[in-house]
Design an enzyme around this catalytic site. Structure first.
Site, PDB file in Angstrom:
ATOM      1  N   ARG A 111      -2.176   3.217   8.209  1.00  0.00           N
ATOM      2  CA  ARG A 111      -2.809   2.471   7.110  1.00  0.00           C
ATOM      3  C   ARG A 111      -2.527   0.998   7.385  1.00  0.00           C
ATOM      4  NH1 ARG A 111       1.372   4.723   2.455  1.00  0.00           N
ATOM      5  NH2 ARG A 111       3.074   3.355   3.024  1.00  0.00           N
ATOM      6  N   CYS A 115      -8.780  -5.449   9.480  1.00  0.00           N
ATOM      7  CA  CYS A 115      -8.934  -6.894   9.572  1.00  0.00           C
ATOM      8  C   CYS A 115      -9.366  -7.408   8.203  1.00  0.00           C
ATOM      9  CB  CYS A 115     -10.009  -7.185  10.612  1.00  0.00           C
ATOM     10  SG  CYS A 115     -10.517  -8.895  10.596  1.00  0.00           S
ATOM     11  N   ASN A 149      -3.032  -1.547  -1.287  1.00  0.00           N
ATOM     12  CA  ASN A 149      -1.660  -1.078  -1.440  1.00  0.00           C
ATOM     13  C   ASN A 149      -0.764  -1.831  -0.477  1.00  0.00           C
ATOM     14  OD1 ASN A 149       0.104   0.981  -2.739  1.00  0.00           O
ATOM     15  ND2 ASN A 149       0.524   1.493  -0.602  1.00  0.00           N
ATOM     16  N   GLU A 150       0.292  -2.388  -1.011  1.00  0.00           N
ATOM     17  CA  GLU A 150       1.265  -3.107  -0.181  1.00  0.00           C
ATOM     18  C   GLU A 150       0.591  -3.916   0.933  1.00  0.00           C
ATOM     19  OE1 GLU A 150       4.294  -0.351   1.077  1.00  0.00           O
ATOM     20  OE2 GLU A 150       5.343  -0.573  -0.818  1.00  0.00           O
ATOM     21  N   CYS A 155      -3.977  -9.890  11.639  1.00  0.00           N
ATOM     22  CA  CYS A 155      -4.949  -9.475  12.647  1.00  0.00           C
ATOM     23  C   CYS A 155      -5.296 -10.696  13.500  1.00  0.00           C
ATOM     24  CB  CYS A 155      -6.188  -8.935  11.939  1.00  0.00           C
ATOM     25  SG  CYS A 155      -7.538  -8.563  13.060  1.00  0.00           S
ATOM     26  N   CYS A 157      -7.940 -10.790  15.786  1.00  0.00           N
ATOM     27  CA  CYS A 157      -9.227 -10.521  16.422  1.00  0.00           C
ATOM     28  C   CYS A 157     -10.062 -11.813  16.516  1.00  0.00           C
ATOM     29  CB  CYS A 157      -9.982  -9.458  15.628  1.00  0.00           C
ATOM     30  SG  CYS A 157     -10.697 -10.096  14.109  1.00  0.00           S
ATOM     31  N   CYS A 160     -10.874 -13.368  13.177  1.00  0.00           N
ATOM     32  CA  CYS A 160      -9.734 -14.063  12.553  1.00  0.00           C
ATOM     33  C   CYS A 160      -9.461 -15.386  13.264  1.00  0.00           C
ATOM     34  CB  CYS A 160      -8.485 -13.180  12.572  1.00  0.00           C
ATOM     35  SG  CYS A 160      -8.580 -11.826  11.383  1.00  0.00           S
ATOM     36  N   GLU A 305       6.543   1.278  -7.859  1.00  0.00           N
ATOM     37  CA  GLU A 305       6.986   2.513  -7.180  1.00  0.00           C
ATOM     38  C   GLU A 305       8.505   2.511  -7.116  1.00  0.00           C
ATOM     39  OE1 GLU A 305       5.469   3.133  -3.228  1.00  0.00           O
ATOM     40  OE2 GLU A 305       3.469   2.435  -3.767  1.00  0.00           O
ATOM     41  N   TRP A 313      11.857   7.975   4.831  1.00  0.00           N
ATOM     42  CA  TRP A 313      11.614   7.022   5.912  1.00  0.00           C
ATOM     43  C   TRP A 313      12.808   6.114   6.176  1.00  0.00           C
ATOM     44  CZ3 TRP A 313      12.205   2.271   3.779  1.00  0.00           C
ATOM     45  CH2 TRP A 313      11.886   2.113   2.429  1.00  0.00           C
ATOM     46  N   GLU A 353       4.602  12.224   4.622  1.00  0.00           N
ATOM     47  CA  GLU A 353       5.438  12.030   3.436  1.00  0.00           C
ATOM     48  C   GLU A 353       5.746  13.345   2.726  1.00  0.00           C
ATOM     49  OE1 GLU A 353       3.360   8.799   1.536  1.00  0.00           O
ATOM     50  OE2 GLU A 353       4.660   7.325   2.522  1.00  0.00           O
TER      51      GLU A 353
HETATM   52  C1  GAL Z   1       5.443   2.699  -0.246  1.00  0.00           C
HETATM   53  C2  GAL Z   1       3.956   2.964  -0.250  1.00  0.00           C
HETATM   54  C3  GAL Z   1       3.651   4.363  -0.746  1.00  0.00           C
HETATM   55  C4  GAL Z   1       4.540   5.371  -0.083  1.00  0.00           C
HETATM   56  C5  GAL Z   1       5.977   4.979  -0.312  1.00  0.00           C
HETATM   57  C6  GAL Z   1       6.990   5.927   0.261  1.00  0.00           C
HETATM   58  O1  GAL Z   1       5.784   1.642   0.581  1.00  0.00           O
HETATM   59  O2  GAL Z   1       3.280   2.053  -1.038  1.00  0.00           O
HETATM   60  O3  GAL Z   1       2.300   4.653  -0.503  1.00  0.00           O
HETATM   61  O4  GAL Z   1       4.259   5.434   1.271  1.00  0.00           O
HETATM   62  O5  GAL Z   1       6.194   3.730   0.289  1.00  0.00           O
HETATM   63  O6  GAL Z   1       8.303   5.493  -0.028  1.00  0.00           O
END
Ligand code: GAL
Length: 672
Positions: A111, A115, A149-150, A155, A157, A160, A305, A313, A353
């Site tokens: 994800r 660009c 999202n985040e 980029c 290219c 850019c 979140e 992760w 995930e």
């Molecule tokens: C965030 C992200 C979420 C999910 C989460 C997992 O950084 O916005 O989509 O991946 O991490 O901790």
């Protein structure tokens, strides 16, 4: 009260992964209600289900889910899907995929792999956003737009590159001006025309600090412009709901402050490595990030979140110990959040995930430890609903400036082994927070007049008239604390001539003459000068950097103990106008900041809610026009005695018997 009237409790929900299991979708809603979940964020990664083929839109499933949520009084933040794109889109329009700084185009996957400049990508995002807005923008359940999202990354290219050249043309007008601003005669890198400029690359130009800096600024501006384009599409579709982006912990790729004119509510995703070492330290670090996000727009923010149990992760997926989820959730509220949201409501079955913590795990029922703790959070938020929307009033601020950080960390100056900027900011923060003070974390563009004390640690770059702002502030009675390695360069990283800190020599009553870099493990010490006006009386260790200043009107409060600069000032104070300008010469240990902050606050006669706050206890306040709420949280492993003058307050939340349990929260209330 905020626009939602109540704290939001919910998080990212991905029903598109379960469309073939309607019974699971039914259960989800039942469980959400059980846990007092009143909001979900939908559609974050749904593009391939919303538009399975170019121009073929299937929104029916989403509509059904939103209707069901609405019936159950669960609100929706609807995401625009631009953070990840369908395979067909990347195959059909190659330009949408990112090019890295080595000038290689990425393959499809992951994800954040697009660009921001690509007209094709912008067109496709606009088309789907307009439709989403038309279909759902006026739905009574939908309360806000969650853009992408985040946002992050860059980029390189050809599109850019062109946009960057255009950006430079607008900024500098002539190539001579650019050459001058970037000092390109150094190493014979002079440009004859804007068309010759390329983005920095490990394979090419990377030593022109002005170029590096402007590229980072461009990346921010281009990302802001992308968000603006998303917003315009939503407006075109007929919706003007609030716009939100979710920001990340200590993310240095974007200057979040620049989103202030496009985004309505600040929010961030909080994933501290709880229990990795001392939770007390982690709590301080997390608090700093909460305060940074709140200070961006100076109003309540959203915790977008957080993880209900363990992430998958981080290097080790450590479970949150019992009670920590509630404590960390209430910590966000204490610092000005109006929500507690999780990633994720239901754990996915496959892909990367599948082992990430969730409200509902693969077992699929509610008799789990984690679910029980989520219910406690929901219950807690209900109990303190009256606090929702209240403000945070801070009388002290720390300047933590990203543009200056970009330049300083790239500068090849007194220490390439680590300047410890964030750590230094954190030491000042800890010193102030120990006293239970709210702290705003601002940048140098923000106003400082409203504060009693402002810390500006390692403010390497002075720009946007900061010199004048600082001068006025002290003149009018403020206490400004500047440190070593400040006021060195201008906004394009050209060194100021004529003495540093630039244009503030008289305000601080000194000139910084040289700065000594220390190897790891080397130390010096600041010895208190007898009868100094703050009554500092200890000797403090310092490391990393020692500034050698020559004072004119400043008075030394500490002097160095060792080396050829033994006896030189290590901390000074200069009275200027109605205020005081302090200068910290070296990277001192925490004890120094603790003592110094206490003395400064005494000197300013500032009122504190609680006195003698023990280590590991955090005190934070929010307020309405009438009342003050004092959050007292214990992040120690053990219960701890806390002295609270209960004649002044009512306890509205938590258990207190003279002690507060480990990870316990007590909330006090008093009339103003
Ligand atoms: C965030 C992200 C979420 C999910 C989460 C997992 O950084 O916005 O989509 O991946 O991490 O901790």
């Amino acid at each position: 009260m905020n626009m939602y009237k109540t704290f939001l409790h919910g998080g990212d929900y991905n029903p598109e992964q379960w469309l073939d299991s309607p019974e699971i979708l039914e259960k989800d809603i039942e469980y959400m209600k059980k846990a007092n979940i009143n909001e979900v964020t939908l559609g974050v990664f749904s593009w391939s289900v919303l538009e399975p083929e170019d121009g073929v839109y299937e929104f029916g499933w989403l509509e059904e889910i939103i209707n069901k949520l609405h019936k159950n009084n669960i609100k929706v933040m609807l995401a625009t899907p631009s953070a990840a794109r369908p395979k067909w889109l990347a195959d059909k329009y190659e330009e949408v995929l990112r090019v890295d700084e080595s000038r290689h185009r990425n393959l499809f996957g992951g994800r954040h792999n697009h660009c921001y400049t690509s007209p094709q990508y912008r067109r496709k995002v606009r088309e789907i956003n307009v439709r989403l807005s038309k279909t759902f923008g006026n739905h009574p359940a939908v309360i806000a737009w969650h853009i992408s999202n985040e946002l992050g990354g860059e980029c390189h290219c050809p599109l850019c590159q062109e946009a960057f050249k255009e950006w430079l043309r607008k900024k500098y007008k002539t190539i001579d001006a650019l050459n001058k601003a970037w000092a390109t005669t150094f190493w014979s890198h002079v440009y004859n025309d804007f068309s010759q400029v390329e983005s920095p690359s490990v394979r090419g130009e990377n030593g022109l600090h002005g170029l590096n800096l402007d590229w980072k600024r461009f990346v921010t501006d281009q990302t802001v412009d992308f968000v603006k384009a998303e917003k315009e599409a939503l407006l075109e579709g007929g919706s003007n709901l609030p716009i939100i982006i979710n920001m990340m912990y200590d993310y240095c790729g974007l200057n979040y402050f620049k989103f202030k004119d496009v985004v309505d509510i600040a929010s961030w995703d909080s994933y501290p490595t709880w229990h990795k070492g001392d939770d007390v330290e982690i709590a301080v670090d997390t608090a700093l990030q909460h305060d940074f996000i709140r200070s961006l727009f100076k109003k309540p923010f959203l915790l977008m979140e957080s993880c209900p149990s363990s992430t998958n992760w981080q290097s080790v997926s450590k479970l949150k110990r019992p009670g920590l989820l509630l404590a960390s959730s209430l910590q966000a509220i204490a610092h000005g959040s109006d929500s507690v949201q999780y990633f994720q409501i239901r754990q996915s079955r496959g892909s990367s995930e599948k082992f990430h913590g969730a409200v509902i795990d693969h077992y699929g029922k509610t008799d789990t430890r984690v679910f029980k703790e989520i219910c406690e959070v929901g219950d807690g938020l209900n109990k303190i609903e009256e606090i929702c929307g209240s403000k945070t009033n801070a009388k002290v601020a720390i300047i933590f400036d990203l543009e200056s950080r970009w330049a300083m960390e790239d500068a090849q100056g007194p220490r390439n082994k680590g300047l410890h900027y964030r750590d230094t900011v954190k030491k000042a923060y800890k010193g102030l927070r120990r006293l239970g003070l709210n702290v705003d974390i601002i940048n140098m563009e923000q106003e400082i007049d409203e504060y009693e004390i402002v810390f500006a640690p390692m403010l390497y770059m002075f720009r946007d008239g900061f010199e004048q702002k600082a001068r006025n502030y002290v003149e009018q009675g403020g206490s400004l604390v500047l440190s070593y390695w400040s006021g060195i360069v201008n906004e394009t990283d050209l060194c100021h001539l004529g003495g540093i800190p630039h244009q503030l020599l008289d305000v601080f009553g000194l000139r910084s003459t040289e700065i000594d870099g220390l190897y790891d493990g080397e130390y010096n010490y600041g010895v208190s000068v007898e009868n100094n006006h703050l009554n500092l009386n200890k000797t403090y260790r310092c490391e990393h950097l020692c500034d050698l200043v020559r004072e004119t009107t400043a008075t030394p409060l500490l002097t160095y103990q060792e080396d050829f600069y033994k006896g030189f000032p290590a901390l000074t104070c200069n009275t200027f106008g109605k205020g005081k300008a302090y200068y910290i010469c070296a990277d001192f240990e925490q004890q120094f900041y603790d003592d110094f902050c206490e003395k400064l606050v005494e000197e300013k006669e500032m009122q504190l809610e609680l006195l003698n706050i023990p280590r590991g206890v955090q005190v934070t306040t929010r307020e309405t026009d009438k009342d003050i709420y004092v959050f007292v949280q214990n992040f120690n492993k053990e219960a701890i005695t806390v002295d609270m003058p209960l004649n002044k307050y009512t306890i509205i939340y938590g258990n207190y018997d003279g002690t507060i349990q480990s990870f316990g929260t007590v909330i006090l209330k008093r009339n103003k």
